[in-house]
Design an enzyme around this catalytic site. Sequence first.
Site, mmCIF file in Angstrom:
data_model
loop_
_atom_site.group_PDB
_atom_site.id
_atom_site.type_symbol
_atom_site.label_atom_id
_atom_site.label_comp_id
_atom_site.label_asym_id
_atom_site.label_seq_id
_atom_site.Cartn_x
_atom_site.Cartn_y
_atom_site.Cartn_z
ATOM 1 N N ASP A 166 -10.128 1.589 20.769
ATOM 2 C CA ASP A 166 -9.384 2.678 20.124
ATOM 3 C C ASP A 166 -9.094 2.326 18.673
ATOM 4 O O ASP A 166 -9.066 1.148 18.312
ATOM 5 C CB ASP A 166 -8.014 2.870 20.808
ATOM 6 C CG ASP A 166 -8.126 3.476 22.192
ATOM 7 O OD1 ASP A 166 -9.233 3.786 22.634
ATOM 8 O OD2 ASP A 166 -7.053 3.629 22.826
ATOM 9 N N GLN A 179 -11.497 7.636 12.602
ATOM 10 C CA GLN A 179 -10.644 8.822 12.443
ATOM 11 C C GLN A 179 -11.036 9.643 11.205
ATOM 12 O O GLN A 179 -10.996 9.135 10.083
ATOM 13 C CB GLN A 179 -9.189 8.362 12.302
ATOM 14 C CG GLN A 179 -8.694 7.595 13.528
ATOM 15 C CD GLN A 179 -7.573 6.621 13.195
ATOM 16 O OE1 GLN A 179 -7.568 6.012 12.134
ATOM 17 N NE2 GLN A 179 -6.629 6.473 14.114
ATOM 18 N N ARG A 222 -17.029 6.665 18.334
ATOM 19 C CA ARG A 222 -16.315 7.834 18.878
ATOM 20 C C ARG A 222 -15.519 8.413 17.711
ATOM 21 O O ARG A 222 -14.679 7.729 17.135
ATOM 22 C CB ARG A 222 -15.364 7.391 19.989
ATOM 23 C CG ARG A 222 -14.516 8.525 20.526
ATOM 24 C CD ARG A 222 -13.701 8.059 21.729
ATOM 25 N NE ARG A 222 -12.499 7.396 21.317
ATOM 26 C CZ ARG A 222 -11.913 6.408 21.991
ATOM 27 N NH1 ARG A 222 -12.447 5.924 23.091
ATOM 28 N NH2 ARG A 222 -10.801 5.878 21.559
HETATM 29 C C1 FAD Z 1 -11.397 10.972 24.138
HETATM 30 C C2 FAD Z 1 -10.397 10.860 23.041
HETATM 31 C C3 FAD Z 1 -10.101 9.629 22.493
HETATM 32 C C4 FAD Z 1 -9.183 9.522 21.454
HETATM 33 N N1 FAD Z 1 -8.936 8.301 20.883
HETATM 34 C C5 FAD Z 1 -8.164 8.221 19.781
HETATM 35 C C6 FAD Z 1 -8.003 6.989 19.077
HETATM 36 O O1 FAD Z 1 -8.519 5.939 19.473
HETATM 37 N N2 FAD Z 1 -7.250 6.993 17.929
HETATM 38 C C7 FAD Z 1 -6.660 8.149 17.447
HETATM 39 O O2 FAD Z 1 -6.017 8.108 16.385
HETATM 40 N N3 FAD Z 1 -6.773 9.309 18.132
HETATM 41 C C8 FAD Z 1 -7.487 9.380 19.263
HETATM 42 N N4 FAD Z 1 -7.623 10.572 19.922
HETATM 43 C C9 FAD Z 1 -6.748 11.711 19.523
HETATM 44 C C10 FAD Z 1 -7.316 12.504 18.359
HETATM 45 O O3 FAD Z 1 -7.213 11.759 17.173
HETATM 46 C C11 FAD Z 1 -6.550 13.830 18.152
HETATM 47 O O4 FAD Z 1 -5.203 13.561 17.894
HETATM 48 C C12 FAD Z 1 -6.632 14.781 19.329
HETATM 49 O O5 FAD Z 1 -7.888 14.766 19.910
HETATM 50 C C13 FAD Z 1 -6.293 16.211 18.883
HETATM 51 O O6 FAD Z 1 -7.192 16.636 17.908
HETATM 52 P P1 FAD Z 1 -8.379 17.680 18.193
HETATM 53 O O7 FAD Z 1 -9.623 17.095 17.653
HETATM 54 O O8 FAD Z 1 -8.410 18.067 19.609
HETATM 55 O O9 FAD Z 1 -8.051 18.912 17.224
HETATM 56 P P2 FAD Z 1 -6.746 19.757 16.931
HETATM 57 O O10 FAD Z 1 -7.012 20.470 15.648
HETATM 58 O O11 FAD Z 1 -5.509 18.928 17.030
HETATM 59 O O12 FAD Z 1 -6.740 20.779 18.108
HETATM 60 C C14 FAD Z 1 -7.716 21.779 18.266
HETATM 61 C C15 FAD Z 1 -7.387 22.591 19.510
HETATM 62 O O13 FAD Z 1 -7.505 21.762 20.670
HETATM 63 C C16 FAD Z 1 -6.459 22.005 21.596
HETATM 64 N N5 FAD Z 1 -5.597 20.812 21.704
HETATM 65 C C17 FAD Z 1 -5.624 19.737 20.891
HETATM 66 N N6 FAD Z 1 -4.713 18.816 21.295
HETATM 67 C C18 FAD Z 1 -4.088 19.343 22.353
HETATM 68 C C19 FAD Z 1 -3.050 18.899 23.192
HETATM 69 N N7 FAD Z 1 -2.450 17.715 23.037
HETATM 70 N N8 FAD Z 1 -2.637 19.724 24.209
HETATM 71 C C20 FAD Z 1 -3.229 20.920 24.402
HETATM 72 N N9 FAD Z 1 -4.223 21.395 23.630
HETATM 73 C C21 FAD Z 1 -4.652 20.624 22.625
HETATM 74 C C22 FAD Z 1 -5.695 23.198 21.038
HETATM 75 O O14 FAD Z 1 -6.263 24.377 21.552
HETATM 76 C C23 FAD Z 1 -5.936 23.087 19.557
HETATM 77 O O15 FAD Z 1 -5.812 24.314 18.888
HETATM 78 C C24 FAD Z 1 -8.517 10.692 20.968
HETATM 79 C C25 FAD Z 1 -8.842 11.941 21.508
HETATM 80 C C26 FAD Z 1 -9.759 12.040 22.522
HETATM 81 C C27 FAD Z 1 -10.092 13.396 23.054
#
Ligand code: FAD
Length: 309
Positions: free
Chosen positions: A131, A160, A181
């Site tokens: 991560d 990120q 990722r």
């Molecule tokens: C498999 C995986 C691994 C990850 N690993 C890391 C990591 O190692 N380090 C790190 O900093 N971040 C990590 N993340 C988190 C990532 O950085 C984001 O904070 C998270 O994925 C939300 O961003 P988004 O790309 O979905 O877009 P956003 O713009 O936040 O969301 C887009 C749409 O997705 C849906 N959505 C997003 N989040 C949510 C939620 N919590 N609940 C309900 N609906 C939601 C909503 O419909 C929203 O409008 C990880 C995420 C995933 C999926």
Amino acid sequence: MGAIRAVLLAASQNRWLRERASRYRFVRKSVARFMPGELLDDAISAAQDLKTKNIESVLTHLGENVSDRREAERVSTHYLQVLEKLHTENLATEISIKLTQLGLDLSPETCEQNLRRLFLKESPAKTLWIDMEASGYVDNTLAIYRKILADFPNAGICLQAYLYRTKADVESLLSMKPCIRLVKGAYSESPVAAFRTKREIDANYFALAQSLLRGQTTGVVRRVAFATHDPKLIRQITEFASAQGISRKQVEVQMLYGIQRTEQVRLAGGGWRSGVLIAYGSYWYPWFVRRLAERPANLSLLLRNLVSD
Ligand SMILES: Cc1cc2nc3c(=O)[nH]c(=O)nc-3n(C[C@H](O)[C@H](O)[C@H](O)COP(=O)(O)OP(=O)(O)OC[C@H]3O[C@@H](n4cnc5c(N)ncnc54)[C@H](O)[C@@H]3O)c2cc1C
């Protein structure tokens, strides 16, 4: 950054709140929306269920910022048991690890030692994901990743898109054939380090996604996974891949357990590679509050559970 998101990200670091949150049933009920349970067996059952839908899975044991050497070793030993169990259950499920859980705050050497134990055990056919945490950890995390990748080609790193530096970090890794990722980023970052608006973050995400997909096609990237729930980005990426003649099996989208389930199934059904990160463990507070910060509308879930309790 929205005011609510900023407050929630600050709350995710608050020890007083963390110690009290798990006492409330309505909070625990809300957490259950994003994790199948606190036990490894709960996570394994969820992975088995996803497998029946042709959805891959990655497990992560919740925890971060371990400050005791023996505790960091215990986390590493726990993950060894997880790898053993996944092998016994014949699951292709992978694991994803936070380096601060393996002792990065104590010393990079301790952390690397704990990490190497896992790579020695993991099948080379599976990616073992690292991560990415807050920006203060990026240099150390990448330094450890480079050392590990030199010995274990199946090492994967999360990068990120909200950080300005990520484009240069990707370029600096290409000569080593990384597994990447790509996420938007989940921490509270200053404008000195990170894009602030969704428009800018999404634009950077898509630009990075295109170059990573091209890199995967030419072979300088071993594997790329797009970890996002954003329907617009997913559409842009899949349309780009189709236009470039990239096969659907080369395009992988990963989401978090419990979020956008219909989309996970739709992607898998359409022949794209669809995966889910399943978190488990008792240290869920900071992780859960970051999920609320990503989508403050999730606060209504807390309120509904509070009212119905
Ligand atoms: C498999 C995986 C691994 C990850 N690993 C890391 C990591 O190692 N380090 C790190 O900093 N971040 C990590 N993340 C988190 C990532 O950085 C984001 O904070 C998270 O994925 C939300 O961003 P988004 O790309 O979905 O877009 P956003 O713009 O936040 O969301 C887009 C749409 O997705 C849906 N959505 C997003 N989040 C949510 C939620 N919590 N609940 C309900 N609906 C939601 C909503 O419909 C929203 O409008 C990880 C995420 C995933 C999926």
